[in-house]
Design an enzyme around this catalytic site. Structure first.
Site, mmCIF file in Angstrom:
data_model
loop_
_atom_site.group_PDB
_atom_site.id
_atom_site.type_symbol
_atom_site.label_atom_id
_atom_site.label_comp_id
_atom_site.label_asym_id
_atom_site.label_seq_id
_atom_site.Cartn_x
_atom_site.Cartn_y
_atom_site.Cartn_z
ATOM 1 N N ASN A 174 0.764 -1.171 0.165
ATOM 2 C CA ASN A 174 -0.098 -0.119 -0.013
ATOM 3 C C ASN A 174 0.738 1.278 0.036
ATOM 4 O O ASN A 174 1.337 1.607 0.996
ATOM 5 C CB ASN A 174 -0.782 -0.052 1.112
ATOM 6 N N LYS A 223 0.055 4.189 -0.283
ATOM 7 C CA LYS A 223 -0.636 5.504 0.296
ATOM 8 C C LYS A 223 -0.417 6.761 -0.580
ATOM 9 O O LYS A 223 -0.210 6.435 -1.801
ATOM 10 C CB LYS A 223 0.062 5.621 1.463
ATOM 11 N N HIS A 249 -9.779 1.320 4.730
ATOM 12 C CA HIS A 249 -8.511 1.491 5.458
ATOM 13 C C HIS A 249 -8.801 2.455 6.689
ATOM 14 O O HIS A 249 -9.716 3.192 6.454
ATOM 15 C CB HIS A 249 -7.117 1.920 4.642
ATOM 16 N N GLU A 278 -7.046 4.966 7.788
ATOM 17 C CA GLU A 278 -6.704 6.267 7.386
ATOM 18 C C GLU A 278 -8.197 6.917 6.874
ATOM 19 O O GLU A 278 -8.300 7.954 6.923
ATOM 20 C CB GLU A 278 -5.556 6.243 6.432
ATOM 21 N N GLU A 300 -5.656 -4.947 10.775
ATOM 22 C CA GLU A 300 -4.649 -3.732 10.893
ATOM 23 C C GLU A 300 -5.125 -3.148 12.064
ATOM 24 O O GLU A 300 -5.661 -2.137 12.168
ATOM 25 C CB GLU A 300 -4.776 -2.908 9.513
ATOM 26 N N GLY A 358 2.117 2.503 10.641
ATOM 27 C CA GLY A 358 2.631 3.578 10.604
ATOM 28 C C GLY A 358 3.679 3.913 11.921
ATOM 29 O O GLY A 358 4.212 5.124 11.684
ATOM 30 N N SER A 367 2.968 -1.888 10.198
ATOM 31 C CA SER A 367 4.447 -1.789 10.648
ATOM 32 C C SER A 367 5.166 -3.327 10.333
ATOM 33 O O SER A 367 6.043 -3.688 11.013
ATOM 34 C CB SER A 367 4.684 -1.521 12.179
ATOM 35 N N GLY A 381 2.623 -0.953 4.392
ATOM 36 C CA GLY A 381 2.595 0.158 4.147
ATOM 37 C C GLY A 381 4.064 0.785 3.740
ATOM 38 O O GLY A 381 4.585 0.646 2.801
ATOM 39 N N GLY A 382 4.517 1.701 4.827
ATOM 40 C CA GLY A 382 6.003 1.998 4.586
ATOM 41 C C GLY A 382 7.073 1.144 4.036
ATOM 42 O O GLY A 382 7.775 1.755 3.189
#
Ligand code: PGA
Length: 252
Positions: free
Chosen positions: A9, A11, A94, A96, A166, A172, A213, A234-235
């Protein structure tokens, strides 16, 4: 048998030029990994170039959000039919989106239904906040998100859906859930509820992945559990070496 699934993802990161660079770093490594289904979920503007680069590789493209209507006067929105031209997957609900863009279990449910109707595979995200976790109501929250998010989804469709657990506090933050804690929620709460809502057999067909994470150094901790079918990353999906290691770990 559930095939492991890892989705990146991205983002709101990467211009089209940056997306091409990252994809060229990823492609040789990803192409050499077998036994894992992979999806790259770039921002809308990079879906087309990423899809072009992935053609013929067996790696899929996913979107990060969509509207539930096929078309209409919804300025700024993208429809399932538009995405279905390029994408197999779409991330829905999600945290967010829920936290910053007012998504509710009801809008999530409309999106899940629309995704299925237009041939997209929804990656339905659920998870508790830190406050909810500390209050000991994880099960209640996750059950509500699942019951309402999956309302009206029949037993034919359920096995094609991917569910991503999640925990919001792990996204994050660098603070992942432990493999055991993630496994507990995925197996004893999510898969258990699917068994109640559908059947034991169907619950065993649904892929349930962990997100929050995930990185190269902790991926194995999740994938060692048979009930954790992969990861929503993600990251770490923005760094080619990290993402490649995570996908390799999922391949076993
Ligand atoms: P993270 O994000 O890996 O950066 O924690 C996961 C996600 O939001 O899907």
């Amino acid at each position: 048998m559930r095939i492991p699934f890892v989705a990146g993802n991205w983002k709101m990161f990467k211009t089209t030029e940056e997306a091409r660079v990252l994809m060229s770093e990823l492609l040789p490594g990803l192409a050499a990994i077998h036994g894992v289904e992979i999806a790259i979920c770039p921002p809308f503007t990079s879906i087309l170039p990423v899809a072009a680069m992935l053609e013929g590789t067996g790696i899929f493209v996913g979107a990060q959000n969509m509207h539930w209507e096929e078309s209409g006067a919804y300025t700024g929105e993208v429809s399932p039919t538009m995405l279905a031209e390029f994408c197999k997957y779409v991330i829905i609900g999600h945290s967010e989106r829920r936290a910053y863009f007012g998504e509710t279990d009801q809008s999530v449910n409309r999106k899940v239904k629309a995704a299925l109707m237009y041939g997209l595979v929804p990656i339905l995200c659920v998870g508790e906040t830190l406050t909810e976790n500390e209050a000991g109501i994880t099960q209640e929250i996750v059950n509500r998100q699942l019951r309402e998010g999956l309302d009206g989804i029949d037993s034919v469709s359920i096995s094609s859906i991917v569910i991503a657990y999640e925990p919001v506090w792990a996204i994050g933050t660098g603070r992942a859930a432990s493999g055991d804690d993630a496994n507990h929620v995925i197996k004893d709460i999510i898969r258990y509820l699917l068994g109640q809502l559908y059947s034991e057999n169907l619950a065993q067909d649904v892929r349930i992945i962990y997100g929050g994470s995930v990185k190269a150094s902790n991926a194995g901790e999740f994938f060692q559990h048979v009930d954790i079918d992969g990861a929503l990353v993600g990251g770490a999906s923005l760094k080619s070496s990290e993402f490649l290691s995570i996908v390799k770990a999922a391949a076993g």
